[in-house]
Design a protein around this motif. Structure first.
Motif, PDB file in Angstrom:
ATOM      1  N   LEU A 321       0.832  -1.205   0.000  1.00 32.79           N
ATOM      2  CA  LEU A 321       0.000   0.000   0.000  1.00 32.79           C
ATOM      3  C   LEU A 321       0.870   1.260   0.000  1.00 32.79           C
ATOM      4  O   LEU A 321       0.619   2.204  -0.775  1.00 32.79           O
ATOM      5  CB  LEU A 321      -0.918  -0.007   1.227  1.00 32.79           C
ATOM      6  CG  LEU A 321      -1.853   1.196   1.387  1.00 32.79           C
ATOM      7  CD1 LEU A 321      -2.818   1.285   0.212  1.00 32.79           C
ATOM      8  CD2 LEU A 321      -2.616   1.106   2.709  1.00 32.79           C
ATOM      9  N   PHE A 322       1.890   1.284   0.837  1.00 30.33           N
ATOM     10  CA  PHE A 322       2.775   2.448   0.916  1.00 30.33           C
ATOM     11  C   PHE A 322       3.522   2.652  -0.400  1.00 30.33           C
ATOM     12  O   PHE A 322       3.683   3.780  -0.883  1.00 30.33           O
ATOM     13  CB  PHE A 322       3.760   2.258   2.072  1.00 30.33           C
ATOM     14  CG  PHE A 322       4.572   3.487   2.395  1.00 30.33           C
ATOM     15  CD1 PHE A 322       3.950   4.695   2.676  1.00 30.33           C
ATOM     16  CD2 PHE A 322       5.944   3.423   2.429  1.00 30.33           C
ATOM     17  CE1 PHE A 322       4.695   5.830   2.971  1.00 30.33           C
ATOM     18  CE2 PHE A 322       6.699   4.548   2.723  1.00 30.33           C
ATOM     19  CZ  PHE A 322       6.071   5.746   2.998  1.00 30.33           C
ATOM     20  N   TYR A 323       3.966   1.548  -0.992  1.00 30.69           N
ATOM     21  CA  TYR A 323       4.668   1.591  -2.275  1.00 30.69           C
ATOM     22  C   TYR A 323       3.761   2.173  -3.360  1.00 30.69           C
ATOM     23  O   TYR A 323       4.167   3.041  -4.150  1.00 30.69           O
ATOM     24  CB  TYR A 323       5.115   0.184  -2.640  1.00 30.69           C
ATOM     25  CG  TYR A 323       6.241   0.097  -3.644  1.00 30.69           C
ATOM     26  CD1 TYR A 323       6.925   1.228  -4.084  1.00 30.69           C
ATOM     27  CD2 TYR A 323       6.631  -1.128  -4.157  1.00 30.69           C
ATOM     28  CE1 TYR A 323       7.962   1.127  -4.989  1.00 30.69           C
ATOM     29  CE2 TYR A 323       7.662  -1.238  -5.066  1.00 30.69           C
ATOM     30  CZ  TYR A 323       8.320  -0.103  -5.483  1.00 30.69           C
ATOM     31  OH  TYR A 323       9.347  -0.202  -6.393  1.00 30.69           O
ATOM     32  N   LEU A 385       1.061  -1.725 -10.104  1.00 35.42           N
ATOM     33  CA  LEU A 385       0.846  -3.162 -10.304  1.00 35.42           C
ATOM     34  C   LEU A 385       2.122  -3.847 -10.766  1.00 35.42           C
ATOM     35  O   LEU A 385       2.458  -4.949 -10.310  1.00 35.42           O
ATOM     36  CB  LEU A 385      -0.278  -3.379 -11.323  1.00 35.42           C
ATOM     37  CG  LEU A 385      -1.681  -2.953 -10.878  1.00 35.42           C
ATOM     38  CD1 LEU A 385      -2.673  -3.143 -12.011  1.00 35.42           C
ATOM     39  CD2 LEU A 385      -2.122  -3.745  -9.652  1.00 35.42           C
ATOM     40  N   VAL A 386       2.837  -3.200 -11.686  1.00 36.48           N
ATOM     41  CA  VAL A 386       4.095  -3.771 -12.171  1.00 36.48           C
ATOM     42  C   VAL A 386       5.103  -3.897 -11.036  1.00 36.48           C
ATOM     43  O   VAL A 386       5.887  -4.852 -10.973  1.00 36.48           O
ATOM     44  CB  VAL A 386       4.659  -2.903 -13.307  1.00 36.48           C
ATOM     45  CG1 VAL A 386       6.095  -3.279 -13.627  1.00 36.48           C
ATOM     46  CG2 VAL A 386       3.809  -3.062 -14.553  1.00 36.48           C
ATOM     47  N   ALA A 387       5.097  -2.925 -10.113  1.00 42.13           N
ATOM     48  CA  ALA A 387       6.054  -2.955  -9.007  1.00 42.13           C
ATOM     49  C   ALA A 387       5.697  -4.001  -7.962  1.00 42.13           C
ATOM     50  O   ALA A 387       6.583  -4.605  -7.348  1.00 42.13           O
ATOM     51  CB  ALA A 387       6.124  -1.569  -8.359  1.00 42.13           C
ATOM     52  N   ILE A 388       4.393  -4.231  -7.757  1.00 42.81           N
ATOM     53  CA  ILE A 388       3.962  -5.082  -6.645  1.00 42.81           C
ATOM     54  C   ILE A 388       3.785  -6.540  -7.064  1.00 42.81           C
ATOM     55  O   ILE A 388       4.157  -7.459  -6.324  1.00 42.81           O
ATOM     56  CB  ILE A 388       2.653  -4.523  -6.049  1.00 42.81           C
ATOM     57  CG1 ILE A 388       2.929  -3.171  -5.385  1.00 42.81           C
ATOM     58  CG2 ILE A 388       2.051  -5.484  -5.037  1.00 42.81           C
ATOM     59  CD1 ILE A 388       1.671  -2.429  -4.992  1.00 42.81           C
ATOM     60  N   ALA A 392       4.961  -9.942  -5.182  1.00 41.13           N
ATOM     61  CA  ALA A 392       3.940 -10.794  -4.567  1.00 41.13           C
ATOM     62  C   ALA A 392       4.041 -12.230  -5.083  1.00 41.13           C
ATOM     63  O   ALA A 392       3.897 -13.187  -4.309  1.00 41.13           O
ATOM     64  CB  ALA A 392       2.551 -10.224  -4.855  1.00 41.13           C
ATOM     65  N   VAL A 393       4.306 -12.382  -6.380  1.00 41.32           N
ATOM     66  CA  VAL A 393       4.437 -13.734  -6.941  1.00 41.32           C
ATOM     67  C   VAL A 393       5.672 -14.425  -6.388  1.00 41.32           C
ATOM     68  O   VAL A 393       5.658 -15.630  -6.097  1.00 41.32           O
ATOM     69  CB  VAL A 393       4.485 -13.659  -8.486  1.00 41.32           C
ATOM     70  CG1 VAL A 393       4.798 -15.027  -9.084  1.00 41.32           C
ATOM     71  CG2 VAL A 393       3.164 -13.141  -9.028  1.00 41.32           C
TER      72      VAL A 393
END
Length: 439
Positions: A321-323, A385-388, A392-393
């Protein structure tokens, strides 16, 4: 030679030009040679350091390893190897970012960029070099003081020698980057970062193959899923990097002397991702800051904050969230630096051009600002999305061999590859029209 005049050069024409045209071939050879020279400089060690103790400390300290790992993405492993080119192009990149921010805030620098033409740009380039030197000196002193604990013969002389060696290496790399930009193909600084990121891939691939050979089916499945996510992310980056919103612009009929110019239609391209990779770099730098402070201060509060803001900590959702919030904020900030709707509206009015259905002046600036805001939020959400998602994967599959090679690296690789390919195509097109003139 098969030439498709009036169209984008195909692969056959491009490779034929690269092989036959001495100008393009010479530029490519110069670029490759200078990149190899920079890569070799990373492995020239800074003298007087106990590398075994330094390597053991990196492996045993997770926070220190994380900070060095992030910076190694841009230095190609030079910082962890403590080579003469350990700083690499980082001081120059930092100085360029600082000058970009100051240009928007200081009227004198803004006047140099907008109204002084080539002479103004040369002055800004010279200021960037001075700031790079100061930044490199500051970083070199910090690193020299930090590695004193690993020195064979610690003392003031070791600190001075180490700092001078790192500064000299950084300035040499900056000179090479400008030489590539002037006499080679592509942007020198971007290509050096591209090379440093690519240099870390073989080690990650080797670790992944070893993990696949020694692991079970679930491990192999996780590796396959991770690779599919990376490929899908690359495809998405290409579409977003090339995505633009074309706003139609109409130039009114006008008379200059005895000549009458008819009404013309064109368009104003607004990129979906105005800031490129810069919002992710800024956000990543802020997220790395707590780890750096925790490593150097050993403060309990800072250690706890760094733990909570870690993707592997007890609250990964807080990190995500912060990212995301940081990426969105920096996307809007950087977009405002690149394009000023008020200046754009004034320039269109001076040229006698307008957007159909929108009144010139303030209404035009408001319309452009609204379109820009919608594009920026879409681009920022995509960057988030690209960063997270890759991180996450990695956490879900527990495949850590690509640790550090995430969104920032992918965006830089794809962006630099696209820009360099466009420069090669532009050179091929120029050669095509030179051939037409000779015919």
């Amino acid at each position: 030679m098969v030439v498709s005049r009036g169209k984008t050069p195909n692969a056959q024409e491009t490779f034929l030009q690269m092989a036959q045209a001495s100008g393009l071939r010479g530029r490519i050879l110069i670029t490759v040679g200078l990149l190899i020279l920079c890569r070799l400089g990373i492995f020239i060690p800074v003298p007087g350091i106990d590398r075994v103790a330094f390597s053991n400390d990196l492996q045993g300290n997770a926070n220190l390893g994380g900070v060095i790992g992030f910076l190694d993405i841009f230095s190609g492993g030079g910082l962890s190897a403590l080579g003469v080119f350990a700083l690499g192009i980082l001081p120059y990149i930092n100085a360029s970012i600082i000058l970009q921010l100051l240009t928007a805030a200081v009227p004198a620098l803004e006047d140099l960029q907008k109204n002084e033409g080539e002479a103004g740009r040369r002055k800004i380039a010279q200021l960037t070099r001075y700031v790079s030197l100061g930044w490199a000196l500051l970083q070199s002193i910090v690193i020299a003081v930090w590695v004193t604990r690993y020195a064979v013969t610690p003392g003031p002389l070791f600190t001075i020698q180490t700092a001078l060696a790192l500064v000299a290496g950084s300035m040499f790399v900056m000179w090479i980057s400008e030489l590539i930009t002037e006499r080679g193909i592509g942007n020198g600084a971007s290509l050096l970062i591209f090379l440093n990121i690519v240099a870390t891939l073989p080690r990650s691939l080797q670790q992944t193959l070893e993990l696949a050979q020694s692991g079970d089916r679930s491990t192999v499945g996780g590796i396959v899923i991770l690779l599919i996510v990376f490929l899908a992310t690359i495809v998405g980056i290409v579409f977003v990097q090339e995505g633009t919103r074309r706003i139609p612009v109409v130039s009114a009929r006008r008379q200059v002397g005895n000549r009458v110019y008819s009404e013309r239609s064109s368009y104003l391209p607004l990129r979906l991702n105005q800031g490129g990779v810069m919002p992710i770099i800024f956000a990543s730098a802020i997220l790395v800051l707590p780890f750096s402070l925790a490593n150097f201060t050993s403060n309990e509060v800072v250690l706890r904050i760094a733990n909570y803001l870690s993707p592997n900590g007890p609250t990964p959702w807080l990190y995500a969230l912060f990212y995301l919030v940081l990426i969105v904020a920096f996307s809007y900030f950087y977009s405002s630096l690149i394009l000023n709707p008020v200046d754009l509206a004034q320039n269109l009015k001076k040229m006698g051009s307008s957007i159909p259905g929108v009144r010139p002046g303030r209404a035009t600036s408001q319309y452009v600002q609204g379109v820009l805001n919608r594009l920026t939020i879409l681009g920022a959400v995509f960057l988030g999305l690209v960063a997270i998602i890759p991180t996450a994967v990695e956490g879900a599959t527990r495949i850590r061999t690509f640790q550090g090679f995430g969104a920032t690296s992918l965006l830089i690789l794809v962006g630099v590859a696209i820009d360099t390919a466009k420069q090669v195509q532009t050179y091929v097109i120029s050669q095509r029209y030179e051939g037409m003139v000779k015919d």
